[in-house]
Design an enzyme around this catalytic site. Structure first.
Site, PDB file in Angstrom:
ATOM      1  N   GLY A  20       0.823  -1.217   0.000  1.00 25.57           N
ATOM      2  CA  GLY A  20       0.000   0.000   0.000  1.00 25.57           C
ATOM      3  C   GLY A  20       0.845   1.250   0.000  1.00 25.57           C
ATOM      4  O   GLY A  20       0.567   2.211   0.717  1.00 25.57           O
ATOM      5  N   ALA A  21       1.884   1.272  -0.843  1.00 23.45           N
ATOM      6  CA  ALA A  21       2.897   2.329  -0.772  1.00 23.45           C
ATOM      7  C   ALA A  21       2.571   3.568  -1.587  1.00 23.45           C
ATOM      8  O   ALA A  21       3.320   4.545  -1.538  1.00 23.45           O
ATOM      9  CB  ALA A  21       4.250   1.768  -1.214  1.00 23.45           C
ATOM     10  N   ASN A  22       1.470   3.552  -2.331  1.00 24.52           N
ATOM     11  CA  ASN A  22       1.200   4.677  -3.230  1.00 24.52           C
ATOM     12  C   ASN A  22       0.422   5.816  -2.588  1.00 24.52           C
ATOM     13  O   ASN A  22       0.257   6.873  -3.198  1.00 24.52           O
ATOM     14  CB  ASN A  22       0.449   4.201  -4.479  1.00 24.52           C
ATOM     15  CG  ASN A  22      -0.908   3.608  -4.144  1.00 24.52           C
ATOM     16  OD1 ASN A  22      -0.985   2.514  -3.603  1.00 24.52           O
ATOM     17  ND2 ASN A  22      -1.978   4.329  -4.449  1.00 24.52           N
ATOM     18  N   GLY A  26       1.741   4.643   3.655  1.00 29.31           N
ATOM     19  CA  GLY A  26       2.733   3.951   2.845  1.00 29.31           C
ATOM     20  C   GLY A  26       3.554   4.904   2.003  1.00 29.31           C
ATOM     21  O   GLY A  26       4.780   4.749   1.868  1.00 29.31           O
ATOM     22  N   SER A 149      -4.104  -0.641  14.233  1.00 28.78           N
ATOM     23  CA  SER A 149      -4.902   0.570  14.456  1.00 28.78           C
ATOM     24  C   SER A 149      -5.249   0.654  15.937  1.00 28.78           C
ATOM     25  O   SER A 149      -5.205  -0.352  16.648  1.00 28.78           O
ATOM     26  CB  SER A 149      -6.186   0.504  13.614  1.00 28.78           C
ATOM     27  OG  SER A 149      -7.169   1.391  14.097  1.00 28.78           O
ATOM     28  N   TYR A 174     -13.696  -4.709  11.119  1.00 25.68           N
ATOM     29  CA  TYR A 174     -12.442  -3.945  11.007  1.00 25.68           C
ATOM     30  C   TYR A 174     -11.626  -4.078  12.293  1.00 25.68           C
ATOM     31  O   TYR A 174     -10.416  -4.345  12.245  1.00 25.68           O
ATOM     32  CB  TYR A 174     -12.748  -2.475  10.724  1.00 25.68           C
ATOM     33  CG  TYR A 174     -11.525  -1.603  10.628  1.00 25.68           C
ATOM     34  CD1 TYR A 174     -10.582  -1.811   9.632  1.00 25.68           C
ATOM     35  CD2 TYR A 174     -11.299  -0.577  11.548  1.00 25.68           C
ATOM     36  CE1 TYR A 174      -9.446  -1.013   9.550  1.00 25.68           C
ATOM     37  CE2 TYR A 174     -10.177   0.235  11.463  1.00 25.68           C
ATOM     38  CZ  TYR A 174      -9.247   0.007  10.458  1.00 25.68           C
ATOM     39  OH  TYR A 174      -8.122   0.796  10.382  1.00 25.68           O
TER      40      TYR A 174
END
Length: 301
Positions: A20-22, A26, A149, A174
């Site tokens: 999730g680096a974009n 991230g 989280s 979640y």
């Protein structure tokens, strides 16, 4: 003790794989580490968005290097294929940062028919980690950092309805997935210690960080109440740049140890410090039970 990262040594010749680096945490983690000279394997579900993020980062003329790779965490078969690709292309990894995640969508199933939050946030990252451990074990002080989280403290594992088939509550699911992150991270560290591994497992949470998770949740659920709540709470949120600091601390602080979790100083905002793991994650029997169940789901898939 509050952690300051401005005096952290350079990370040249070190390789970090970030899911999730974009965007969000991230992206900010990638930017920080590139500034320290690291090689970043940017894993993104959408290569077009990933390429945009890469080009944006390149404009900063940072000393590090970027490798952009497609990774769809909603399909465990694709996670396996991705892992095989990484193992063929790279000789080692220094740090794996399990950062990607989804938050409170309407009931959705993964490619394997599993509840999407449990599948993406927990199972896919567990699968990825176990597949890439051989690369991590090649390096001294290598690390797995799993991003959880603050809802970990309110979560519970629904042992009788793990996939929400009987009753689906998107926020409960979640919270369950984020508690599962902590349980996985701690159990992994326990197993690594038992085998005298060079690798350690740490955890991090961003507090209230302003990322694309909030607007995506509002859009997916068409919830004006949720949108109003986020607007009301907006002054309490910190930037994604600040929210990324705990996972950066867990990844590169020289004195950080396996089993530790880093989070904001004031619970939901501020510079990072060591924080407590969710009490429910401290039960070894429950961690082992979740590990075994997760392994079976991964193998079946």
């Amino acid at each position: 003790m509050v952690v300051r990262l401005n005096e952290i040594d350079g990370q040249e010749k070190r390789v970090f794989l970030i899911t999730g680096a974009n965007s969000g945490l991230g992206y900010e983690t990638s930017k920080f580490l590139l500034g320290k000279g690291a090689t970043i394997i940017m894993c993104c579900r959408d290569l077009l968005l990933g390429e945009r993020a890469k080009q944006k980062l390149l404009k900063f003329n940072l000393p590090g290097k970027i490798e952009l790779v497609e990774l769809d965490l909603s399909d465990l078969v694709k996670v396996k294929n991705f892992s095989d690709f990484i193992k063929n292309k790279f000789n080692y990894l220094d740090v794996l940062i399990n950062n990607a995640g989804i938050m409170a969508p309407p009931k959705t199933l993964s490619q394997q028919g599993l509840e999407i939050q449990f599948a993406v946030n927990h199972l896919a990252h567990m699968h990825l980690t176990l597949e890439l451990l051989p690369l991590l074990k090649e390096k001294d002080n290598s690390r797995v950092v799993t991003v959880t989280s603050g809802v970990q403290y309110f979560g519970s594992i629904k042992w009788d309805d793990l996939q929400g088939k009987l009753k689906y509550d998107r926020w409960a699911s979640y919270s369950q997935s984020k508690l599962a992150n902590v349980m996985f991270g701690l159990e992994l560290n326990s197993k690594l210690k038992e085998s005298n591994s060079k690798t350690s497992s740490l955890l991090a949470h961003p507090g209230f960080a302003r990322t694309n998770l909030q607007p995506k949740s509002v859009e997916a659920n068409q919830s004006w109440q949720e949108e109003l709540a986020y607007k009301f709470m907006d002054p309490m949120f910190q930037s994604a740049k600040m929210g990324a600091l705990p996972q950066i601390a867990a990844a590169i602080l020289p004195n950080a140890k396996g089993g530790e979790q880093y989070g904001p100083r004031y619970s939901f905002r501020g510079y990072p410090k060591k924080c407590k793991n969710a009490p429910q994650a401290l039960n070894h029997h429950s961690r082992k039970r979740l590990w075994n169940l997760s392994e079976k789901l991964i193998k079946i898939s």
